[in-house]
Design an enzyme around this catalytic site. Sequence first.
Site, short mmCIF file in Angstrom:
data_model
loop_
_atom_site.label_atom_id
_atom_site.label_comp_id
_atom_site.label_asym_id
_atom_site.label_seq_id
_atom_site.Cartn_x
_atom_site.Cartn_y
_atom_site.Cartn_z
CD GLU A 1 6.19 6.88 0.99
OE1 GLU A 1 4.75 6.35 0.31
OE2 GLU A 1 5.76 8.00 -0.72
CG HIS B 1 2.65 14.03 3.21
ND1 HIS B 1 3.82 15.01 3.14
CD2 HIS B 1 3.64 13.11 3.18
CE1 HIS B 1 5.42 14.33 2.56
NE2 HIS B 1 5.04 13.50 2.68
#
Length: 213
Positions: free
Chosen positions: A84, A11
């Site tokens: 994550e 990202h």
Amino acid sequence: MRPRTIFLLRHGQTDFNVQGIVQGSGVDSSLNDTGRRQAAQFFAAYGRVPFDKVYTSALRRTHESVQQFLDLGLPHEAHAGLNEISWGEREGTRITMEEDAEYRGVLADWGAGRTTSRLTGGESPEEVAARQRPVIELLKARNDEQTVLVCMHGRAMRVMLCQLLNYPLSCMEGFEHSNLCLYKLEFTGTMFTVRNFLDVTHLSAGKNAALTS
């Protein structure tokens, strides 16, 4: 069978990245202005690639990083398995190697192969790998998806690359990452191969264009 192509993308930048604050799976932050610019630069470079599917984590910073592709109407799936790693009680705080003995110890454990180690309240790499496996099996099984874009997170990407390339998780530090970096892989049906490693040329191209315009 013609090799399939996986674009594995981290990202874009968030304010927490700039501040050195860990986000993890429990911090659902948005991109900052730089992150949005990075996302636009990636789209400018790869917006014409005929992606069959876009995969993201369940966290908004991955969605925002590929929003322009989603605006094209491309099929999209969000999987929490791509989230994550959880840093537990330390999420939303600043962690540095110099100041944090627990963090240093956990990273040393991981490098020594003790990949069940975790920060207090957090996940181990083994646990992250386990939740990624169903998504990996989807990617392998969907032969009709010739070219896919997968947007996820730094530590989780390291775990994913170890699994795709059959490395032990203790090797994950070898897979460097930065905001909006790209790993481009080919999948033959039996094995994955990295074709582009830590590719950020789309970002430098955008900077050069800005300088000359």
